[in-house]
Structures are given as structure tokens and as C-alpha cells.
Design an enzyme around this catalytic site. Sequence first.
Site, PDB file in Angstrom:
ATOM      1  CG  ASP A  41     -37.262 -47.385  -1.880  1.00 29.69           C
ATOM      2  OD1 ASP A  41     -37.898 -47.644  -2.902  1.00 29.69           O
ATOM      3  OD2 ASP A  41     -37.155 -46.247  -1.419  1.00 29.69           O
ATOM      4  CD  GLN A  57     -40.221 -47.695   2.457  1.00 34.22           C
ATOM      5  OE1 GLN A  57     -41.134 -46.911   2.202  1.00 34.22           O
ATOM      6  NE2 GLN A  57     -39.724 -47.828   3.674  1.00 34.22           N
ATOM      7  CB  SER A 101     -36.411 -45.267   2.067  1.00 34.82           C
ATOM      8  OG  SER A 101     -37.084 -46.206   1.273  1.00 34.82           O
ATOM      9  NE  ARG A 162     -39.253 -39.328  -0.968  1.00 33.61           N
ATOM     10  CZ  ARG A 162     -39.966 -38.362  -1.553  1.00 33.61           C
ATOM     11  NH1 ARG A 162     -40.588 -37.449  -0.835  1.00 33.61           N
ATOM     12  NH2 ARG A 162     -40.083 -38.331  -2.872  1.00 33.61           N
TER      13      ARG A 162
HETATM   14  C1  FRU Z   1     -38.286 -44.368  -3.466  1.00 37.44           C
HETATM   15  C2  FRU Z   1     -39.239 -43.786  -2.436  1.00 37.44           C
HETATM   16  C3  FRU Z   1     -38.487 -43.086  -1.329  1.00 37.44           C
HETATM   17  C4  FRU Z   1     -39.465 -43.158  -0.200  1.00 37.44           C
HETATM   18  C5  FRU Z   1     -40.101 -44.508  -0.405  1.00 37.44           C
HETATM   19  C6  FRU Z   1     -41.543 -44.594  -0.002  1.00 37.44           C
HETATM   20  O1  FRU Z   1     -38.846 -45.416  -4.182  1.00 37.44           O
HETATM   21  O2  FRU Z   1     -40.148 -42.906  -3.058  1.00 37.44           O
HETATM   22  O3  FRU Z   1     -38.063 -41.781  -1.634  1.00 37.44           O
HETATM   23  O4  FRU Z   1     -38.867 -43.055   1.041  1.00 37.44           O
HETATM   24  O5  FRU Z   1     -39.974 -44.796  -1.772  1.00 37.44           O
HETATM   25  O6  FRU Z   1     -41.991 -45.906  -0.057  1.00 37.44           O
END
Ligand code: FRU
Length: 490
Positions: A41, A57, A101, A162
Site C-alpha cells: 500500500d 509498505q 498502513s 487498522r
Molecule cells: C492492505 C493491508 C493493510 C495493512 C497492510 C499491511 O494491503 O493488508 O490492511 O495495513 O496491507 O502491509
Amino acid sequence: MNINQFIQKVEAVETKYKSEVEADHYRQKYHLMPRVGFMNDPNGLIEIAGEYHVFYQYNPFYPEEKHVCWGHFRSKDLITWEELPVALSPLEGYDSHGCYSGSAVDKDGKLVLMYTGNVKDSKGERETYQCLAESSDGVNFKKLDTNPVIKNQPKGYTRHFRDPKVLKHNDKWYMVIGAQKEEEKGSTVLYCSEDLEKWNIVNEILGSNLSKFDFLGYMWECPNLFTLDNKDVLLFCPQGVDKKGDLYNNIYQCGYVLGKLNYETGEFNCGDFLELDRGFEFYAPQIMEDHNGRILLLGWMGLPDKESSPTINNRWLHCLTSIRELKIKDNKIVQQPIIEMQKLRRERTEHKEVLIKDNEIELKGISGDSFELKCTFEFDKVEQFGIKMRYNSDINEETVMFYDTVEEKLVFDRSKDGFHKEEDGQRRCYVKNNGKLKAHIFMDKSSVEIFINDGEETFTSRIYPSEESTDVVFFSKGGEIKLNAVHWVI
Ligand code: FRU
């Protein structure tokens, strides 16, 4: 391990695999990618002090180890990006299994990040913490001593809680967060705060427990809440949605509702859920508002739990989409490439009023593996017409977009792109037949983004053709079309 040691460990792996990664002909020319390893993300999009920041990420140690941190890009013009050191590293008790994220805000000139600290306890159970970090120079971030500012989830929700997206409204901070209810329904909760540290729940603003949205699965990730043309928009990524004809064909979805939100009560009067993109790889987009009040969107050109890509052999995976400007037209979001993309344009070729009748033709100057192409098709009686891109007749490779005037469907077909298979090959979507169709295409080394009719529909996908597959062919079947095409090498 402290932050400096972590950054050194990241830099060591980046240096070790740099030449291997960079030798890959699937490396993109103008999309953001990880230096090495895994990207998902986009996070923390913000314009502050005259500069744009995009965090993401990042697991540079993929596939051997998993330490999810925040990578960091910075730009003055949204086109040329500088890579900065990792901004957040998973080194605290409250984020030990990943700095997941989150988003960014400008608080009195400070760049403040709010993110989810992901933790797996000794029994492998998930814990979830919402945390803050701040920076005065926009490069070095300090996590707050008061972290975590929200500990685990409120009553009635699971620990799938989250992806805080913070916004300012009427001089208060608000935050939406992706959630799962105990009865395994996806949901979004609205919080409010005066100081970013003490947060109160306003309400749940939407969830798949409501009968109107009961098809929207068991978890909603990465919500965004913003105003566009006087409409409140909730954009989110529901997981667990069943495929319905041409809709919801990817493993997880991304879409939005438009309506009016009462920020005091959390009551949200909204319309139907609409898919945002029709391609194969589009997920977890985030928006930012720039100094001109434009709402800009950047997504991940990938999906969770989908890791089949030839780039893995060269130790990297995934990239981000191009940046798009959002507007509303006829109660729908339309997406357009930002005007800054024009800076990428090099040699220009134009062909006017080309008639194509039951034929396939190439046009001089139009080809390549990195280009912008703007086409207008005018037609009356024709069954199908379209474009074969990354075409190579010797080895039967092609990535095709075509319009079926009878079914009124725009079809994107990558089943012969050089990597994907028939079953992973087509996405289709309704586009009304009104005798004219516009296609605005951005081709990069291993992706294609197609904007139909000024962004009423978009198709975003990765493709993996051979390096030599660079022809472009225009075709019509069962009748005649008139084509205007402008092509720029990028
Ligand atoms: C979405 C996700 C988010 C999380 C992140 C972890 O792709 O699953 O919900 O915060 O990626 O990398």
C-alpha cells in the site's frame, strides 16, 4: 536493534541485490517501485512545505524475512522522485510485526504520521495498536512516547482493526479506520480528536452488517474519507465479496460510496457501492489534497495474497499506479491522469481521421514499451474495434483492449501478454455505446493503465511481455471506424 542498525540492514540488502533488480527489463520507467523486495500500500500521502511525500509498505527482505516498514519517496513535482531512508521501522513492542498502513497530516508545520502497529503475541494472536510519529525535517521520524494512542479495538470488533486515515474537518481531527465486526462483517469506524493523541469514537459509519451492503464481505481495509464536489466520499477495500458477472472479479475489491456524512453523529446517507477500477491490479489507494484543492489518488498496482509475477525471480515485487486526479461526474468518480504527467512526454506522433474497415493496421511512429497514447474512435456500424499493444506476431504475444459495440462492453485482455493465462485473462465493463469512444493509455515496461471516456472507467493491470514485443496494431471487425491517435514516447 535500534533505528540506525535497522536502516543499515535495509541498505545492506538494497546494495546486495541492486544490480540484479535493476537488470530486470520489467523494471518500470515512471511508476514508483521498491528498490528491492516487496511493496504494497501507498501510505502517508501529503503535500507539505512545497513537497509531496509518498510512503509505502515496504519489506526489503522479501522473500526470506518479513519486517514491514515504511519506505519513503519525496518530490517537488509529482514526477521526479527522490528515495529517502526508511521512515518507520518495526522496532517497538507495539509495532514489532509491522508498521502497517496509515496516513499523514500537517500539524502546525510538523509532518505527523498515524499508522497501525501490528503485533503477533506469543500464541500467534494478533494485537493492533494505532501509533503516531512526527518529523520536523520531513526525513527523520520520531515515534511518540505516548504510543500507542489507541490500544486494540473497541468492543464488538475483532483485532482486524487498522489503516487509520486522518483528516481535518471543522478544525477538528477525524480518523477513519478499517475494521471487522465480531460477527465477521466489514466495517469502518469514525474517530475524533482535538490533538491527535486522545481519540474518541464518533460511530461506525458504514458496514456490511447493513442489509444494503451485506454483500461487502468480512473485512474492510484502507478506508479514505474526503469531500469531492460537495459530496462525502468513503473509499475502501472490502474483502470477501462474491464475483457478480463482470463485477468484483479480483481477489479483493476497491470501491466507494458517495453521500452526506454527519461528522457529529457518524450518520452517513449514501448511495450504492461502486467499483473504482476495472483492471486486475488495483488496491489500497490513498488520497491527498494538494495546495490547489485537487484530490489526488495513488494506488497499489497489486493485491494481497497474489504474488505470481516473474519479477520475483529478480528479487522485487509490485509497484504503485500513476497518480490520478479525482472528480465527480454524473454521481460517479472519474479519474484522470494528473496534468504533470505531460512532463514525461517525448517524441510526438499524430494520425488523423484514419479509416479502418475490417482490418488490422500499424501506424508509423506508434509502438513501444513505454508511451502515452490518446485515441478517439468514431463509429456507426461496427461490431468490435480496439488496440493490440505489446504485440509480437512472431511469438503470438499481445495485450488487447477492445470495445464490443453490441454488448456495450469494454474488454481488457491480457491472456496472451506473455505471462498470464486464459483463466486470468480478461476484465470487462459496461460502457454505453454512443458512437464515440476515447481511450487514454499509459504503457510502462510491465503495466498498462487505460482511462476510458475521460476517466469514467479505468483498467489498471500488470503485464509481462517479452522485451521485443513492442508493436501496436489498431483493428476493427464487422464494420468501419474513424480513428484519431496521438502518441508520445515516454
Ligand atoms: C492492505 C493491508 C493493510 C495493512 C497492510 C499491511 O494491503 O493488508 O490492511 O495495513 O496491507 O502491509
